[in-house]
Write an enzyme that holds these catalytic residues in place. Structure first.
Site, mmCIF file in Angstrom:
data_model
loop_
_atom_site.group_PDB
_atom_site.id
_atom_site.type_symbol
_atom_site.label_atom_id
_atom_site.label_comp_id
_atom_site.label_asym_id
_atom_site.label_seq_id
_atom_site.Cartn_x
_atom_site.Cartn_y
_atom_site.Cartn_z
ATOM 1 N N GLY A 1 15.189 -20.048 3.878
ATOM 2 C CA GLY A 1 14.307 -19.362 4.821
ATOM 3 C C GLY A 1 14.660 -17.914 5.068
ATOM 4 C CB SER A 2 15.785 -15.179 2.834
ATOM 5 O OG SER A 2 14.818 -15.353 1.841
ATOM 6 C CB SER A 3 10.475 -15.000 4.347
ATOM 7 O OG SER A 3 10.578 -15.096 2.963
ATOM 8 C CB ALA A 4 11.759 -17.590 8.685
ATOM 9 C CB ALA A 5 16.598 -15.433 8.331
ATOM 10 C CG ASP B 1 10.098 -20.720 8.206
ATOM 11 O OD1 ASP B 1 9.285 -20.672 9.165
ATOM 12 O OD2 ASP B 1 9.778 -20.412 7.052
ATOM 13 N N GLY C 1 16.097 -21.550 -0.709
ATOM 14 C CA GLY C 1 15.104 -22.120 0.201
ATOM 15 C C GLY C 1 15.637 -22.237 1.618
#
Ligand code: MEV
Length: 312
Positions: free
Chosen positions: A91-95, A136, A89
């Site tokens: 925030g890999s998608s945002a990163a 994020d 959790g």
């Protein structure tokens, strides 16, 4: 090939309420995700994401970048690599979205401000998820510790140095979309009660912001405890998170709460200065069944790791 990296994040205070216009506090963590981009010239887009099956965020970032800049896509090879598990959790998608937009701006020689990178990346994330405040994405772009209002209406970097943060993973992967929808249902059923909770959380965030910049971590911890009560009222905490939070507090933490959407993922606590305090609290979190993740707060935002392109 240009390689760019962006940090993961942890929500400090204000989750859920931020989706409805209240401010939140978020910090970037020193676990990074990198994206390498090179022009192939063959008009196609090839994405290589070892260990990550979901390439929708990279695809959306590419499409929003070319739509916004009105440049022609020459064809790209994109490779992603993460230092952290997507299940945490962080925030890999945002990163990955923030890093992709920054890498594209470099390889296409299109200068973009951090605000412009945020706007493109946030649009891309929203396109895929259909919800989210963008806190994020902001952490991945600006890094540091931020006071943030949904959609980037306010993005204020805070001088919150040496945050005594400890993180415990519950072992359960949270589904943000499900939790956000659950809170939306609750708000529909009990609008006044839930609005009151959101406003109260917003006030805690503003107080915590003041306490944070003066380094009053004892007060920030107390405010985190109050925030946790509201999150429990919203129904997003779990028994496992509660056990880890109680254990941290009993071991002497300044305060503790869940971090993020709830339903799983991580809890955070602030420890009194001194390594002793930190290890005692870490031990207590582990005894309650949590996995302590050693991360530092306030990490640097999106940055170039490697640029073999002479034009950069
Ligand atoms: C999820 O980590 C935090 C939420 O506030 C959603 C969001 O702000 O996008 C629940």
């Amino acid at each position: 090939m240009i390689t760019v990296s962006a940090p993961g994040k942890l929500m400090l205070l204000g989750e859920h309420a931020v989706v409805y216009g209240q401010p939140c506090l978020v910090t970037a963590v020193d676990r990074r995700l990198s994206v390498g981009v090179e022009i192939s010239g063959d008009k196609s887009i090839q994405i290589n994401s070892p260990g990550a099956s979901d390439t929708r965020f990279v695809e959306a970032a590419v499409s929003e970048f070319f739509k916004t800049t009105k440049l022609d896509n020459p064809g790209l090879h994109i490779t992603t690599k993460s230092e952290f598990e997507t299940s945490l959790g962080f925030g890999s998608s945002a990163a990955v979205t923030g890093a992709t937009v920054k890498a594209l701006s470099l390889v296409m020689q299109k200068s973009l401000t951090d605000g412009e990178i945020f706007d493109i990346a946030y649009k891309a994330v929203y396109l895929v998820q259909g919800l989210g405040s963008g806190f994020d994405v902001a952490a991945s772009v600006w890094g540091g510790t931020l006071y943030f209002v949904t959609g980037g209406k306010a993005v204020e970097p805070l001088a919150a140095d040496n945050m005594p943060l400890i993180v415990g993973y519950s072992g359960v992967k949270a589904d943000t979309t499900t939790m956000v929808k659950m809170v939306a249902e609750k708000k529909k059923k009990f609008p006044e009660k839930v609005d009151r909770i959101f406003q109260a959380i917003g006030k805690l965030v503003n107080q915590a912001k003041e306490a944070m910049v003066t380094g009053d971590w004892g007060r920030v911890g107390k405010l985190m405890d109050f925030n946790q009560e509201y999150l429990r009222d919203l129904g997003v905490s779990t028994q496992k998170l509660e056990d880890m939070i109680s254990a941290a507090r009993a071991a002497g933490a300044w305060g503790a709460k869940l971090s993020g959407a709830g339903g799983g993922d991580c809890m955070i606590a602030l420890y009194p200065q001194g390594i002793q305090g930190k290890s005692t609290i870490a031990g207590a979190i582990q005894e309650a069944g949590g996995q302590v993740i050693d991360v530092g707060a306030g990490a640097e935002g999106v940055k170039i790791e490697q640029a073999d392109n002479k034009s950069v």
